[in-house]
Design a protein around this motif. Structure first.
Motif, PDB file in Angstrom:
ATOM      1  N   TYR A 122       0.847  -1.200   0.000  1.00 43.76           N
ATOM      2  CA  TYR A 122       0.000   0.000   0.000  1.00 43.76           C
ATOM      3  C   TYR A 122       0.884   1.252   0.000  1.00 43.76           C
ATOM      4  O   TYR A 122       0.603   2.231  -0.651  1.00 43.76           O
ATOM      5  CB  TYR A 122      -0.933  -0.033   1.210  1.00 43.76           C
ATOM      6  CG  TYR A 122      -1.674   1.259   1.423  1.00 43.76           C
ATOM      7  CD1 TYR A 122      -2.499   1.790   0.429  1.00 43.76           C
ATOM      8  CD2 TYR A 122      -1.545   1.977   2.619  1.00 43.76           C
ATOM      9  CE1 TYR A 122      -3.168   2.994   0.627  1.00 43.76           C
ATOM     10  CE2 TYR A 122      -2.210   3.173   2.820  1.00 43.76           C
ATOM     11  CZ  TYR A 122      -3.021   3.677   1.822  1.00 43.76           C
ATOM     12  OH  TYR A 122      -3.672   4.861   2.013  1.00 43.76           O
ATOM     13  N   TYR A 123       1.936   1.201   0.794  1.00 45.66           N
ATOM     14  CA  TYR A 123       3.004   2.189   0.646  1.00 45.66           C
ATOM     15  C   TYR A 123       4.313   1.439   0.712  1.00 45.66           C
ATOM     16  O   TYR A 123       4.336   0.248   1.018  1.00 45.66           O
ATOM     17  CB  TYR A 123       2.917   3.326   1.669  1.00 45.66           C
ATOM     18  CG  TYR A 123       2.973   2.919   3.125  1.00 45.66           C
ATOM     19  CD1 TYR A 123       4.173   2.663   3.770  1.00 45.66           C
ATOM     20  CD2 TYR A 123       1.798   2.819   3.864  1.00 45.66           C
ATOM     21  CE1 TYR A 123       4.210   2.304   5.103  1.00 45.66           C
ATOM     22  CE2 TYR A 123       1.824   2.460   5.206  1.00 45.66           C
ATOM     23  CZ  TYR A 123       3.046   2.204   5.814  1.00 45.66           C
ATOM     24  OH  TYR A 123       3.068   1.850   7.140  1.00 45.66           O
ATOM     25  N   GLY A 173      -6.199   4.392   5.099  1.00 46.70           N
ATOM     26  CA  GLY A 173      -6.355   5.399   4.038  1.00 46.70           C
ATOM     27  C   GLY A 173      -7.805   5.503   3.609  1.00 46.70           C
ATOM     28  O   GLY A 173      -8.465   4.500   3.365  1.00 46.70           O
ATOM     29  N   TYR A 176      -7.991   5.810  -0.833  1.00 50.16           N
ATOM     30  CA  TYR A 176      -7.533   4.653  -1.615  1.00 50.16           C
ATOM     31  C   TYR A 176      -8.677   3.647  -1.861  1.00 50.16           C
ATOM     32  O   TYR A 176      -8.619   2.840  -2.777  1.00 50.16           O
ATOM     33  CB  TYR A 176      -6.366   3.997  -0.875  1.00 50.16           C
ATOM     34  CG  TYR A 176      -5.767   2.785  -1.542  1.00 50.16           C
ATOM     35  CD1 TYR A 176      -5.159   2.888  -2.794  1.00 50.16           C
ATOM     36  CD2 TYR A 176      -5.799   1.544  -0.922  1.00 50.16           C
ATOM     37  CE1 TYR A 176      -4.606   1.769  -3.396  1.00 50.16           C
ATOM     38  CE2 TYR A 176      -5.241   0.427  -1.521  1.00 50.16           C
ATOM     39  CZ  TYR A 176      -4.644   0.545  -2.763  1.00 50.16           C
ATOM     40  OH  TYR A 176      -4.105  -0.565  -3.356  1.00 50.16           O
ATOM     41  N   TYR A 238     -13.975   2.905   3.400  1.00 53.09           N
ATOM     42  CA  TYR A 238     -13.093   2.686   4.547  1.00 53.09           C
ATOM     43  C   TYR A 238     -13.895   2.798   5.845  1.00 53.09           C
ATOM     44  O   TYR A 238     -13.835   1.925   6.718  1.00 53.09           O
ATOM     45  CB  TYR A 238     -11.971   3.720   4.532  1.00 53.09           C
ATOM     46  CG  TYR A 238     -11.144   3.731   5.791  1.00 53.09           C
ATOM     47  CD1 TYR A 238     -10.231   2.719   6.055  1.00 53.09           C
ATOM     48  CD2 TYR A 238     -11.289   4.751   6.734  1.00 53.09           C
ATOM     49  CE1 TYR A 238      -9.488   2.724   7.217  1.00 53.09           C
ATOM     50  CE2 TYR A 238     -10.541   4.757   7.895  1.00 53.09           C
ATOM     51  CZ  TYR A 238      -9.642   3.748   8.127  1.00 53.09           C
ATOM     52  OH  TYR A 238      -8.907   3.747   9.292  1.00 53.09           O
ATOM     53  N   ARG A 274       2.959   7.411   8.187  1.00 54.28           N
ATOM     54  CA  ARG A 274       2.605   6.831   6.882  1.00 54.28           C
ATOM     55  C   ARG A 274       2.750   7.880   5.775  1.00 54.28           C
ATOM     56  O   ARG A 274       2.168   8.964   5.858  1.00 54.28           O
ATOM     57  CB  ARG A 274       1.165   6.324   6.921  1.00 54.28           C
ATOM     58  CG  ARG A 274       1.028   4.971   7.566  1.00 54.28           C
ATOM     59  CD  ARG A 274      -0.422   4.579   7.747  1.00 54.28           C
ATOM     60  NE  ARG A 274      -1.306   5.166   6.783  1.00 54.28           N
ATOM     61  CZ  ARG A 274      -2.558   5.532   7.055  1.00 54.28           C
ATOM     62  NH1 ARG A 274      -3.060   5.357   8.243  1.00 54.28           N
ATOM     63  NH2 ARG A 274      -3.316   6.055   6.134  1.00 54.28           N
ATOM     64  N   ASP A 276       1.385   8.097   3.022  1.00 49.37           N
ATOM     65  CA  ASP A 276       0.154   8.443   2.294  1.00 49.37           C
ATOM     66  C   ASP A 276      -0.635   9.533   3.004  1.00 49.37           C
ATOM     67  O   ASP A 276      -1.576  10.082   2.442  1.00 49.37           O
ATOM     68  CB  ASP A 276      -0.735   7.203   2.123  1.00 49.37           C
ATOM     69  CG  ASP A 276      -1.197   6.635   3.452  1.00 49.37           C
ATOM     70  OD1 ASP A 276      -0.345   6.430   4.338  1.00 49.37           O
ATOM     71  OD2 ASP A 276      -2.411   6.405   3.622  1.00 49.37           O
ATOM     72  N   MET A 277      -0.265   9.850   4.226  1.00 48.47           N
ATOM     73  CA  MET A 277      -1.056  10.842   4.960  1.00 48.47           C
ATOM     74  C   MET A 277      -0.645  12.264   4.589  1.00 48.47           C
ATOM     75  O   MET A 277       0.486  12.520   4.180  1.00 48.47           O
ATOM     76  CB  MET A 277      -0.954  10.593   6.463  1.00 48.47           C
ATOM     77  CG  MET A 277      -1.710   9.303   6.825  1.00 48.47           C
ATOM     78  SD  MET A 277      -1.756   8.965   8.564  1.00 48.47           S
ATOM     79  CE  MET A 277      -2.774  10.299   9.165  1.00 48.47           C
TER      80      MET A 277
END
Ligand SMILES: O=C(O)[C@H]1O[C@H](OP(=O)(O)OP(=O)(O)OC[C@H]2O[C@@H](n3ccc(=O)[nH]c3=O)[C@H](O)[C@@H]2O)[C@H](O)[C@@H](O)[C@@H]1O
Length: 454
Positions: A122-123, A173, A176, A238, A274, A276-277
């Motif tokens: 995912y990351y 996330g 996503y 989510y 993370r 992605d944040m």
């Protein structure tokens, strides 16, 4: 041996420890020998080793590595039924952002921790691997496995009598979910059920603490959020899976007597965070001179988040583990009512996204190239929308530290955001991003320049 068909993901789990001797998580020792757990536990013939066989193996390894005798000698705590003298924690997604911090805190205070993480993509998994190395340095072993792998979980539970399960394994996330909806079902629902099945079947069931999310408040416009507010209007897939998790855990509490604590996290940030944040990706893009997208709600309302620093979340997790009542079931049979708790784990000072950006600009000394995208506050594609606040209501009932954290937070929120996001982050970012070669160059360049001018 249990026959439970399961899938899995990642977790931190508590192991029984002795007060007289430090807890020695058996799987940790295997890790030091660099032996993949899968190879140890899964034989080529597909036959699952029986429990005595596993115990024998573990004792041999322990004896070789730390000189502890097999059952009957000094290492009697590794005997057939390790005494549960004290609750000890571990967790799912141990190499994840929150999981790694929680694992470390548990280990530092003397708990035995065995982690599981599936190291998905995912990351950048190199960040997770870096966290795993950091944990290994502290004697914490992280099994590379998935919580959807019920066989693996069952074997772990056979080997280690976990007293607690800290379940932090999830597809994280919010946005996503538009790209990969099934990963949310796989991890946040199927994986959760698999894990609960294993917990429910344990002879002495562990207490389960798991990560829900503030996103369950969805379209709720009442503020601040309280645990008793409605949560039946999710604004993203989510959020829907997290809400489903709350209902599913309630079922296992009701039918099987599992002690359950659900923690609604509020946009957790901090070192080893993370990528992605927003705080992370904004910093990266600003430093690289790339534009950032700032979402805004309808009627030009700024979005806000109740950013919560990782140390406070760790305290909440440990407090939840320490105050979790016992599960009452055994082998899938309930013998009495068990606690079911839900807590908000955030703070009381929402910060708007533009404020976050201006703090970053100020401390990075770089003007962000902003692209403001107005969204319908109720558009699940782009987030939850609206102002998001939280309430501590309920948390203080169960966790004594909360009042302190709350007061401290009120006083220091402003500088803390600046401090952790920016000032020290110019240094900490090296830590965040170290495994990311594409980031280290600019960090070394820009970071050095900025810190030199501090
Ligand atoms: O604690 C929670 O409940 C959730 O917090 C975060 O989700 P989110 O709050 O959306 O965190 P960010 O992705 O860092 O976004 C923060 C804010 O920045 C905004 N944002 C994000 C990204 C972007 O490019 N632009 C932008 O304006 C978002 O709309 C949001 O208002 C985590 O990613 C979730 O896994 C977690 O469950």
């Amino acid at each position: 041996m249990r026959n439970v068909a399961v899938p899995a993901r990642s977790s931190v789990v508590k192991q029984p420890s002795s007060r007289d001797e430090p807890a020695v998580p058996p799987l940790l020792l295997l890790h030091q020998h660099d032996v993949p757990v899968g190879a140890l536990l899964d034989r080529p013939d597909g036959v699952v080793p029986q429990l005595p066989e596993l115990r024998r193996f573990r004792e041999q390894v322990l004896h070789r590595l730390v000189g502890r005798g097999p059952v009957g000698e000094a290492g009697a705590q590794f005997g057939p039924d390790p005494p549960r003298q004290r609750d000890v924690g571990a967790g799912h997604r141990a190499a994840g952002f929150v999981g790694s911090h929680v694992s470390l805190a548990l280990k530092k205070r003397g708990d035995g921790v065995v982690g599981i993480d599936n190291f998905n993509h995912y990351y950048d998994p190199s960040l997770k691997k870096a966290r795993r190395s950091m944990l290994a340095e502290h004697g914490i072993f992280v099994v590379a496995g998935d919580i959807n792998d019920g066989k693996l979980l069952a074997k772990l539970f056979d080997v280690v009598g976990f007293t607690h399960v800290m379940h932090l394994a999830a597809q994280a996330g919010v946005r996503y979910a538009m790209e990969n909806p099934n990963s949310y079902i796989h991890s946040n629902i199927a994986g959760l059920v698999t894990l609960l099945e294993i917990c429910k079947l344990a002879e002495t069931q562990p207490a389960v603490v798991w990560a829900s999310s503030s996103s369950v408040y969805g379209l709720n416009e009442k503020s601040p959020f309280s645990e008793s507010d409605r949560t039946d209007q999710p604004a993203s897939l989510y959020a829907a899976t997290k809400k489903a998790g709350e209902e599913i855990t309630h079922t296992y509490n009701h039918i099987y007597g599992l002690s359950i604590t659900g923690l609604r996290f509020f946009t957790v940030y901090g070192p080893w965070g993370r990528p992605d944040m927003a705080y992370f990706s904004f910093t990266k893009n600003i430093l690289q001179g790339k534009p950032i997208t700032v979402y805004r709600g309808k009627n030009r309302v700024d979005l806000a988040r109740d950013f919560t620093y990782i140390d406070d979340v760790v305290k909440g997790c440990l407090g939840s583990l320490d105050t979790a009542g016992r599960s009452t079931g055994s082998g899938g049979k309930k013998t009495g009512p068990a606690p079911y708790r839900i807590f908000n784990l955030g703070n009381t000072s929402p910060v708007t996204v533009p404020t976050l950006v201006s703090i970053l600009e100020r401390h990075l000394k770089v003007k962000a190239k902003k692209k403001v995208v107005e969204i319908n506050g109720k558009n699940p594609k782009l987030g939850w929308g609206g102002r998001r606040k939280k309430g501590w209501v309920g948390l203080g009932d169960g966790l004594g530290w909360v009042g302190l954290v709350l007061m401290r937070w009120r006083v220091i929120m402003t500088w803390r955001v600046g401090f952790y996001f920016c000032w020290v982050n110019i240094r900490l970012i090296r830590q965040f991003c170290l495994p990311h070669q594409h980031l280290t160059d600019f960090i070394n360049g820009v970071g050095r320049r900025l810190t030199a001018s501090d």
